[in-house]
Design a protein around this motif. Structure first.
Motif, PDB file in Angstrom:
ATOM      1  N   SER A 422       0.886  -1.340   0.169  1.00  0.00           N
ATOM      2  CA  SER A 422      -0.026   0.042  -0.146  1.00  0.00           C
ATOM      3  C   SER A 422       0.842   1.093  -0.179  1.00  0.00           C
ATOM      4  CB  SER A 422      -0.907  -0.012   1.506  1.00  0.00           C
ATOM      5  OG  SER A 422      -1.792  -1.316   1.025  1.00  0.00           O
ATOM      6  N   MET A 423       1.930   1.066   0.762  1.00  0.00           N
ATOM      7  CA  MET A 423       2.744   2.494   0.797  1.00  0.00           C
ATOM      8  C   MET A 423       3.566   2.687  -0.564  1.00  0.00           C
ATOM      9  SD  MET A 423       3.441   4.881   3.028  1.00  0.00           S
ATOM     10  CE  MET A 423       4.712   6.312   2.979  1.00  0.00           C
ATOM     11  N   TYR A 424       3.869   1.621  -1.363  1.00  0.00           N
ATOM     12  CA  TYR A 424       4.188   2.171  -2.616  1.00  0.00           C
ATOM     13  C   TYR A 424       3.307   3.078  -3.522  1.00  0.00           C
ATOM     14  CZ  TYR A 424       8.087  -1.300  -1.755  1.00  0.00           C
ATOM     15  OH  TYR A 424       9.169  -1.604  -1.198  1.00  0.00           O
ATOM     16  N   GLY A 425       2.126   2.490  -3.380  1.00  0.00           N
ATOM     17  CA  GLY A 425       1.076   3.263  -4.001  1.00  0.00           C
ATOM     18  C   GLY A 425       0.916   4.755  -3.456  1.00  0.00           C
ATOM     19  N   VAL A 426       1.174   5.028  -2.051  1.00  0.00           N
ATOM     20  CA  VAL A 426       1.293   6.413  -1.520  1.00  0.00           C
ATOM     21  C   VAL A 426       2.477   7.131  -2.339  1.00  0.00           C
ATOM     22  CG1 VAL A 426       1.334   7.618   0.354  1.00  0.00           C
ATOM     23  CG2 VAL A 426      -0.126   5.799   0.328  1.00  0.00           C
ATOM     24  N   MET A 427       3.498   6.282  -2.189  1.00  0.00           N
ATOM     25  CA  MET A 427       4.828   6.970  -2.609  1.00  0.00           C
ATOM     26  C   MET A 427       4.681   7.348  -3.955  1.00  0.00           C
ATOM     27  SD  MET A 427       7.498   4.498  -0.673  1.00  0.00           S
ATOM     28  CE  MET A 427       9.012   4.969  -1.341  1.00  0.00           C
ATOM     29  N   ALA A 428       3.820   6.730  -4.646  1.00  0.00           N
ATOM     30  CA  ALA A 428       3.698   7.117  -6.219  1.00  0.00           C
ATOM     31  C   ALA A 428       2.623   8.285  -6.491  1.00  0.00           C
ATOM     32  CB  ALA A 428       3.315   5.867  -6.974  1.00  0.00           C
ATOM     33  N   GLY A 429       2.022   8.724  -5.449  1.00  0.00           N
ATOM     34  CA  GLY A 429       1.250   9.746  -5.534  1.00  0.00           C
ATOM     35  C   GLY A 429      -0.196   9.545  -5.683  1.00  0.00           C
ATOM     36  N   LYS A 430      -0.536   8.190  -5.391  1.00  0.00           N
ATOM     37  CA  LYS A 430      -1.799   7.599  -5.622  1.00  0.00           C
ATOM     38  C   LYS A 430      -2.689   7.354  -4.406  1.00  0.00           C
ATOM     39  CE  LYS A 430      -0.450   7.091 -10.074  1.00  0.00           C
ATOM     40  NZ  LYS A 430      -0.868   8.004 -11.114  1.00  0.00           N
ATOM     41  N   GLN A 431      -3.784   6.932  -4.542  1.00  0.00           N
ATOM     42  CA  GLN A 431      -4.759   6.952  -3.485  1.00  0.00           C
ATOM     43  C   GLN A 431      -4.295   5.699  -2.528  1.00  0.00           C
ATOM     44  OE1 GLN A 431      -8.865   6.086  -4.702  1.00  0.00           O
ATOM     45  NE2 GLN A 431      -9.597   5.972  -2.713  1.00  0.00           N
ATOM     46  N   MET A 432      -4.292   5.849  -1.293  1.00  0.00           N
ATOM     47  CA  MET A 432      -4.125   4.705  -0.315  1.00  0.00           C
ATOM     48  C   MET A 432      -5.217   3.871  -0.343  1.00  0.00           C
ATOM     49  SD  MET A 432      -3.528   4.507   3.902  1.00  0.00           S
ATOM     50  CE  MET A 432      -2.293   5.634   3.924  1.00  0.00           C
ATOM     51  N   ILE A 433      -4.974   2.317  -0.541  1.00  0.00           N
ATOM     52  CA  ILE A 433      -6.038   1.155  -0.829  1.00  0.00           C
ATOM     53  C   ILE A 433      -5.354   0.245   0.070  1.00  0.00           C
ATOM     54  CG2 ILE A 433      -7.053  -0.483  -2.315  1.00  0.00           C
ATOM     55  CD1 ILE A 433      -7.494   2.212  -3.216  1.00  0.00           C
ATOM     56  N   PHE A 434      -6.291  -0.261   0.793  1.00  0.00           N
ATOM     57  CA  PHE A 434      -6.014  -1.414   1.775  1.00  0.00           C
ATOM     58  C   PHE A 434      -4.956  -2.466   1.422  1.00  0.00           C
ATOM     59  CE2 PHE A 434     -10.163  -3.520   0.355  1.00  0.00           C
ATOM     60  CZ  PHE A 434      -9.561  -4.747  -0.258  1.00  0.00           C
ATOM     61  N   ASN A 435      -4.293  -2.998   2.336  1.00  0.00           N
ATOM     62  CA  ASN A 435      -3.340  -3.846   2.124  1.00  0.00           C
ATOM     63  C   ASN A 435      -3.962  -5.379   1.974  1.00  0.00           C
ATOM     64  OD1 ASN A 435      -1.485  -6.321   3.171  1.00  0.00           O
ATOM     65  ND2 ASN A 435      -0.097  -4.579   2.518  1.00  0.00           N
ATOM     66  N   ALA A 436      -3.890  -6.134   1.146  1.00  0.00           N
ATOM     67  CA  ALA A 436      -4.475  -7.363   0.914  1.00  0.00           C
ATOM     68  C   ALA A 436      -4.358  -8.194   1.994  1.00  0.00           C
ATOM     69  CB  ALA A 436      -4.066  -8.157  -0.327  1.00  0.00           C
ATOM     70  N   GLY A 437      -3.063  -8.181   2.753  1.00  0.00           N
ATOM     71  CA  GLY A 437      -2.897  -9.031   3.794  1.00  0.00           C
ATOM     72  C   GLY A 437      -3.697  -8.772   5.170  1.00  0.00           C
ATOM     73  N   ALA A 438      -4.196  -7.541   5.257  1.00  0.00           N
ATOM     74  CA  ALA A 438      -4.888  -6.932   6.366  1.00  0.00           C
ATOM     75  C   ALA A 438      -6.463  -7.258   6.238  1.00  0.00           C
ATOM     76  CB  ALA A 438      -4.836  -5.491   6.478  1.00  0.00           C
ATOM     77  N   PHE A 439      -6.549  -7.424   4.560  1.00  0.00           N
ATOM     78  CA  PHE A 439      -8.044  -7.854   4.035  1.00  0.00           C
ATOM     79  C   PHE A 439      -8.211  -9.194   4.402  1.00  0.00           C
ATOM     80  CE2 PHE A 439     -10.519  -9.962   0.480  1.00  0.00           C
ATOM     81  CZ  PHE A 439     -11.488  -9.258   0.909  1.00  0.00           C
ATOM     82  N   TRP A 440      -7.314 -10.109   4.195  1.00  0.00           N
ATOM     83  CA  TRP A 440      -7.247 -11.622   4.417  1.00  0.00           C
ATOM     84  C   TRP A 440      -7.470 -11.787   5.898  1.00  0.00           C
ATOM     85  CZ3 TRP A 440      -2.710 -14.030   1.226  1.00  0.00           C
ATOM     86  CH2 TRP A 440      -3.479 -14.204  -0.312  1.00  0.00           C
ATOM     87  N   GLY A 441      -6.658 -10.926   6.565  1.00  0.00           N
ATOM     88  CA  GLY A 441      -6.744 -11.179   8.224  1.00  0.00           C
ATOM     89  C   GLY A 441      -8.015 -11.037   8.895  1.00  0.00           C
ATOM     90  N   TYR A 442      -8.673  -9.927   8.266  1.00  0.00           N
ATOM     91  CA  TYR A 442     -10.106  -9.414   8.580  1.00  0.00           C
ATOM     92  C   TYR A 442     -10.773 -10.623   8.402  1.00  0.00           C
ATOM     93  CZ  TYR A 442     -13.981  -6.430  10.216  1.00  0.00           C
ATOM     94  OH  TYR A 442     -14.972  -6.240  10.517  1.00  0.00           O
ATOM     95  N   GLN A 443     -10.790 -11.029   7.032  1.00  0.00           N
ATOM     96  CA  GLN A 443     -11.751 -12.117   6.515  1.00  0.00           C
ATOM     97  C   GLN A 443     -11.567 -13.318   7.372  1.00  0.00           C
ATOM     98  OE1 GLN A 443     -13.511 -10.189   4.631  1.00  0.00           O
ATOM     99  NE2 GLN A 443     -14.046 -11.825   3.025  1.00  0.00           N
ATOM    100  N   ILE A 444     -10.424 -13.693   7.961  1.00  0.00           N
ATOM    101  CA  ILE A 444     -10.445 -15.001   8.625  1.00  0.00           C
ATOM    102  C   ILE A 444     -10.604 -14.751  10.232  1.00  0.00           C
ATOM    103  CG2 ILE A 444      -8.666 -16.645   9.484  1.00  0.00           C
ATOM    104  CD1 ILE A 444      -6.963 -15.954   7.020  1.00  0.00           C
ATOM    105  N   THR A 445     -10.794 -13.622  10.813  1.00  0.00           N
ATOM    106  CA  THR A 445     -10.857 -13.610  12.082  1.00  0.00           C
ATOM    107  C   THR A 445     -12.243 -12.910  12.363  1.00  0.00           C
ATOM    108  OG1 THR A 445      -9.461 -11.374  12.149  1.00  0.00           O
ATOM    109  CG2 THR A 445      -8.289 -13.466  12.707  1.00  0.00           C
TER     110      THR A 445
END
Length: 538
Positions: A422-445
């Motif tokens: 996600s931070m690479y997108g921010v460094m490129a001046g793009k919108q912050m989008i959730f990290n897929a690892g955090a998404f998976w973690g939320y789905q599992i728990t």
């Protein structure tokens, strides 16, 4: 007879000096390795470990005045950790600016603080600076064994520094009035840095109760009250989401694994979880066989010989929760080599206690022989730990390749999505989008899971100019590099988000690297952006 005894004593002293010299020499070498690695890694402007960027994204949210613990959204999903590390990093970012060096400075400072506290524990317990140096030096020698975690932008070093400092005050300054509120603050901060600090509290309370019952009740009651008030305030401020992310979701993990709706993710991590059982055995009996044999033997001897429990030190009491924390956390998918620190950190303290006892009577031939044996074995253990520090630093050309990639993404029209960076997108001046690892973690728990309807809608209308995915990831198992395709599953898993990506985007350009390891994370999951997905033609 006296002459023979004198010669024997002199021989023992010579052997002891030699074995100690070997230990000090090797500890100095490991110190040099650490300094070299930190000098090469601290200012590296990209991720050393794949969740470093996530830590920065949390700090950015705070700097922008947005809530970290909020309903999951396309822009952001919080990780499971409490906020102290994020707050410290955000505060430092105001001074140093937003970049990977800032969270790493927090970790390096905390690591150096840990070494100082370990040295002070060794000196306090033994009255010998040499034992203090060994206590801290051995922890530094484990840098490679812990996946070179000491200097990355993660919260573990801060956790252990706060926990050690709180225990240090209670162990050596409990008669000072000022030490109790300071220890209370430090332990509270530790618990709100990482939840595993809570495991230590009952054992700390038991030790204090044996020292001074009245003060123990007041201290532990006050600590419990502070933790409860902070929790209630954070939960109220976040509309209940603080409890969801930091308490409810982590404790729901085992329960959710039997839910058919998350079977996809369970299957994904099943092999890795099975491998972790072997990794535990490998860490203890292969990486540090002599170290843990010595520590275990000493603890068993202490248990057998103790006549009054009040003579047991705080460090011996808290060795129990250190072991509990390791064996609770390490067997689960998602744990890393940093979780081994629970055992090794307290093992270093126990080692100092052992060396103190061996050094108490140097006039005894038996004690001298035991010291020679102990230091000789420690020297052999250190020899077994030798590593090549160059393997822990980013490959030459990685900085230039990273800048080239960020510049290329910045120049693309519209938005770009980096699912695992996600931070690479921010460094490129793009919108912050959730990290897929955090998404998976939320789905599992989480209790009901969550689908990012807004993101799915954007992907359906090909909102992103490109989606940059990691084709493969490597991790170290039993000392060997293993490939794991969990990252690739984002576009092949078959659940709603991955299906939408597969339906609307296709492989475009492959990112060209000079070799297998250029711009690849050197710590934890070894991964990097590999493939640019572009919108399919209508």
């Amino acid at each position: 007879m006296t002459e023979i005894h004198y010669r024997s004593t002199q021989t023992h002293k010579a052997f002891l000096l030699g074995t100690k010299g070997l230990v000090y020499l090797l500890l100095g070498l490991f110190c040099g390795f650490f300094i070299y690695c930190v000098s090469q890694r601290l200012g590296y402007p990209f991720e050393l470990e794949w969740l470093e960027g996530e830590m920065l994204c949390h700090a950015i949210r705070l700097l922008e005045g947005q809530r970290v613990y909020a309903p999951p959204a396309t822009e952001f999903i919080a990780e499971i950790y409490p906020p102290v590390y994020y707050l410290v990093v955000a505060a430092l970012c105001k001074i140093l600016g937003v970049g990977f060096v800032t969270p790493r400075i927090v970790s390096v400072a905390a690591c150096l603080g840990i070494l100082v506290v370990l040295y002070r524990i060794g000196v306090k317990e033994s009255g010998r600076q040499s034992i203090g140096l060994i206590t801290g030096g051995f922890f530094l020698s484990f840098y490679h064994i812990h996946g070179s975690w000491y200097d990355i932008g993660r919260l573990d070093m801060l956790l252990f520094f706060l926990l050690l400092c709180g225990c240090f005050l209670l162990a050596y300054y409990n008669r000072q009035v000022w030490s109790w509120p300071c220890a209370l603050l430090l332990l509270s901060l530790a618990c709100y840095t990482k939840q595993s600090a809570l495991i230590y509290l009952p054992f700390i309370g038991l030790y204090l109760f044996l020292v001074d019952k009245k003060k123990a009740v007041i201290f532990m009651g006050s600590l419990g009250l502070v933790l409860a008030v902070v929790f209630a305030g954070a939960n109220m401020f976040s509309d209940g989401w603080f409890a969801v992310y930091t308490i409810l979701n982590p404790f729901r993990y085992s329960e959710r694994l039997s839910d058919p709706s998350v079977q996809l993710y369970v299957d994904m991590f099943a092999d890795m979880e099975r491998m972790l059982l072997y990794e535990i055995r490998y860490e203890i009996f292969y990486k540090l066989p002599i170290f843990f044999t010595i520590i275990t033997a000493f603890l068993i001897a202490r248990v057998v010989s103790v006549k009054k429990i009040s003579t047991v030190s705080l460090w011996e009491f808290t060795a129990i929760p250190a072991a509990i924390a390791y064996f609770m956390i390490r067997p689960h998918a998602g744990s890393e080599k940093n979780d081994f620190i629970y055992l090794t950190l307290w093992g270093c303290i126990i080692l100092g206690l052992l060396l103190k006892r061996l050094a108490q009577d140097t006039t005894s031939d038996k004690k001298n022989i035991l010291q020679i044996t102990a230091y000789g074995l420690l020297g052999v253990q250190l020899l077994l730990q030798l590593y090549n520090p160059k393997e822990l630093v980013p490959l030459p050309g990685s900085v230039e390749k990273g800048r080239e990639l960020i510049t290329k993404m910045r120049n693309l029209p519209g938005e770009v999505y980096f699912p695992y960076h996600s931070m690479y997108g921010v460094m490129a001046g793009k919108q912050m989008i959730f990290n897929a690892g955090a998404f998976w973690g939320y789905q599992i728990t989480s209790a009901d899971g969550w689908q990012p309807a807004d993101l799915i809608e954007k992907i359906n209308r090909k909102f992103f100019s490109a989606i940059i995915v990691d084709e493969k990831v490597f991790f170290t198992h039993l000392g060997q590099k293993n490939e794991f395709d969990v990252i690739q599953s984002l576009v092949s898993a078959g659940e709603p988000l991955s299906r939408t990506i597969a339906d609307n985007y296709q492989p475009g350009e492959k990112i060209v690297y000079r070799n297998e390891n250029e711009f690849r994370n050197v710590t934890g999951f070894m991964t990097r952006p590999d493939l640019i997905l572009i919108p399919k033609e209508p």
